[in-house]
Design a protein around this motif. Structure first.
Motif, PDB file in Angstrom:
ATOM      1  N   VAL A  86    -106.456 -73.479  34.298  1.00  0.00           N
ATOM      2  CA  VAL A  86    -107.155 -73.595  33.013  1.00  0.00           C
ATOM      3  C   VAL A  86    -106.263 -73.068  31.895  1.00  0.00           C
ATOM      4  O   VAL A  86    -106.130 -73.690  30.828  1.00  0.00           O
ATOM      5  N   TYR A  87    -105.625 -71.936  32.134  1.00  0.00           N
ATOM      6  CA  TYR A  87    -104.743 -71.374  31.103  1.00  0.00           C
ATOM      7  C   TYR A  87    -103.494 -72.227  30.899  1.00  0.00           C
ATOM      8  O   TYR A  87    -102.945 -72.290  29.794  1.00  0.00           O
ATOM      9  N   VAL A 220    -102.086 -60.634  37.633  1.00  0.00           N
ATOM     10  CA  VAL A 220    -100.960 -60.600  36.695  1.00  0.00           C
ATOM     11  C   VAL A 220    -100.615 -62.016  36.227  1.00  0.00           C
ATOM     12  O   VAL A 220    -100.277 -62.232  35.056  1.00  0.00           O
ATOM     13  N   ASP A 221    -100.712 -62.991  37.130  1.00  0.00           N
ATOM     14  CA  ASP A 221    -100.480 -64.384  36.738  1.00  0.00           C
ATOM     15  C   ASP A 221    -101.437 -64.789  35.617  1.00  0.00           C
ATOM     16  O   ASP A 221    -101.031 -65.410  34.625  1.00  0.00           O
ATOM     17  N   LEU A 226    -102.425 -65.836  29.804  1.00  0.00           N
ATOM     18  CA  LEU A 226    -103.211 -65.616  28.596  1.00  0.00           C
ATOM     19  C   LEU A 226    -102.370 -64.960  27.508  1.00  0.00           C
ATOM     20  O   LEU A 226    -102.500 -65.290  26.318  1.00  0.00           O
ATOM     21  N   CYS A 227    -101.476 -64.047  27.893  1.00  0.00           N
ATOM     22  CA  CYS A 227    -100.558 -63.456  26.918  1.00  0.00           C
ATOM     23  C   CYS A 227     -99.635 -64.531  26.336  1.00  0.00           C
ATOM     24  O   CYS A 227     -99.314 -64.506  25.140  1.00  0.00           O
ATOM     25  N   ARG A 228     -99.232 -65.471  27.183  1.00  0.00           N
ATOM     26  CA  ARG A 228     -98.389 -66.578  26.698  1.00  0.00           C
ATOM     27  C   ARG A 228     -99.176 -67.417  25.694  1.00  0.00           C
ATOM     28  O   ARG A 228     -98.619 -67.859  24.681  1.00  0.00           O
ATOM     29  N   THR A 232     -97.988 -67.897  21.848  1.00  0.00           N
ATOM     30  CA  THR A 232     -97.782 -69.227  21.297  1.00  0.00           C
ATOM     31  C   THR A 232     -98.680 -69.449  20.088  1.00  0.00           C
ATOM     32  O   THR A 232     -98.297 -70.134  19.132  1.00  0.00           O
ATOM     33  N   HIS A 233     -99.868 -68.857  20.114  1.00  0.00           N
ATOM     34  CA  HIS A 233    -100.751 -68.898  18.953  1.00  0.00           C
ATOM     35  C   HIS A 233    -100.046 -68.275  17.744  1.00  0.00           C
ATOM     36  O   HIS A 233    -100.043 -68.846  16.647  1.00  0.00           O
ATOM     37  N   LEU A 234     -99.453 -67.113  17.968  1.00  0.00           N
ATOM     38  CA  LEU A 234     -98.719 -66.435  16.902  1.00  0.00           C
ATOM     39  C   LEU A 234     -97.600 -67.321  16.351  1.00  0.00           C
ATOM     40  O   LEU A 234     -97.478 -67.517  15.139  1.00  0.00           O
ATOM     41  N   LEU A 235     -96.786 -67.869  17.235  1.00  0.00           N
ATOM     42  CA  LEU A 235     -95.672 -68.707  16.794  1.00  0.00           C
ATOM     43  C   LEU A 235     -96.160 -69.955  16.063  1.00  0.00           C
ATOM     44  O   LEU A 235     -95.543 -70.397  15.076  1.00  0.00           O
ATOM     45  N   SER A 236     -97.280 -70.504  16.532  1.00  0.00           N
ATOM     46  CA  SER A 236     -97.817 -71.705  15.899  1.00  0.00           C
ATOM     47  C   SER A 236     -98.304 -71.408  14.492  1.00  0.00           C
ATOM     48  O   SER A 236     -98.086 -72.204  13.560  1.00  0.00           O
TER      49      SER A 236
END
Length: 275
Positions: A86-87, A220-221, A226-228, A232-236
């Motif tokens: 899902v992530y 951890v996966d 979710l951290c990724r 990516t939200h930040l970069l976008s």
């Protein structure tokens, strides 16, 4: 998957069974665009898809939590594998949104008014279930009492990570009792040293705690993916808005940068420095 010819068959009442099952007529009627900008459909539809994926992530997280409470680690591992997919889908959605240029986004941004992804209550449900319990995050929904009450209920429920710690405790590992029997709505310290040591035991004695070790890595996966998504939200946002404020009055990229530094299941990150 059904054969295409089967999907054209009508049911006894003359309706299309695929359309009826999926609810296509409802789903495809929800794209209420506010401008004539040619890129607004990309933004709106992708955002709607994300909301559905947040819901699915919450459903799978609840299932994994309940499986751990039932000591069904194998079942929880299967569920967490689905959750990670899902992530993966959520992370892929940024490919659509980052295809917009700043000028294309500006063509419809003002029409969003005070709307912001920050206000997604399904995202809050998902975060609460993963253990990020911040009560004030529910306050923005106080104006709609059914949603607000539902979020408070979610805030007060055991998280997926709480269930993992309770499993370790039942296995005889020295998890402090106040970490497994407490008010689930309360936030806990970012890193509890006793729990870091418990995870260190799991990692250093993998043969003895094989299934729990696999659970730790599966968690951890999920946290990694979710951290990724958050990064990516930040970069976008930086790509589309630079240093502008967010649509709901937040500090935009600066706020997202602080959020991106948070870690779900922090003791599983901290233990890596002890191995």
């Amino acid at each position: 998957m059904d054969h295409p010819s089967d999907l054209t068959m009508e049911s006894g009442d003359g309706s299309n069974p695929f359309v009826r099952y999926v609810g296509s007529e409802v789903l495809l009627s929800l794209q209420n665009l506010r401008t004539d900008a040619e890129t607004e459909p990309s933004f709106l539809i992708t955002t709607q898809v994300n909301e559905l994926l947040f819901k699915l992530a919450h459903i799978e997280s609840v299932r994994a939590r309940d499986q751990l409470e039932d000591d069904d680690v194998a079942g929880a591992l299967r569920t967490l594998r689905r959750l990670r997919n899902v992530y993966t889908a959520l992370n892929g959605s940024w490919d659509v949104l980052t295809s917009l240029s700043p000028t294309e986004y500006a063509e419809f941004r003002d029409a969003l008014g005070e709307g912001s992804g920050f206000q997604s209550y399904m995202y809050r449900h998902m975060e609460f279930l993963l253990g990020h319990k911040v009560a004030m995050m529910a306050e923005g929904h106080r104006g709609h009492q059914p949603t607000y009450r539902d979020l408070l209920r979610s805030l007060g429920e055991m998280s997926l990570y709480d269930a993992a710690l309770r499993l370790l405790w039942r296995r005889g590992l020295p998890v402090p009792r106040d970490s497994v029997e407490r008010d689930w709505s309360e936030a806990v310290p970012p890193v509890r040293e006793e729990i870091v040591e418990v995870w260190r035991t799991v990692y250093t004695e993998q043969d003895k705690y094989a299934d729990v070790y696999l659970l730790a890595e599966a968690l951890v996966d999920v946290a990694f993916d979710l951290c990724r998504w958050r990064n990516t939200h930040l970069l976008s946002v930086e790509r589309l808005l630079g240093s502008k404020t967010g649509t709901a009055g937040s500090s935009g990229a600066n706020w997202l940068r602080r959020v991106a530094e948070q870690r779900f299941f922090p003791e599983l990150w901290a233990v890596r420095a002890r191995l």
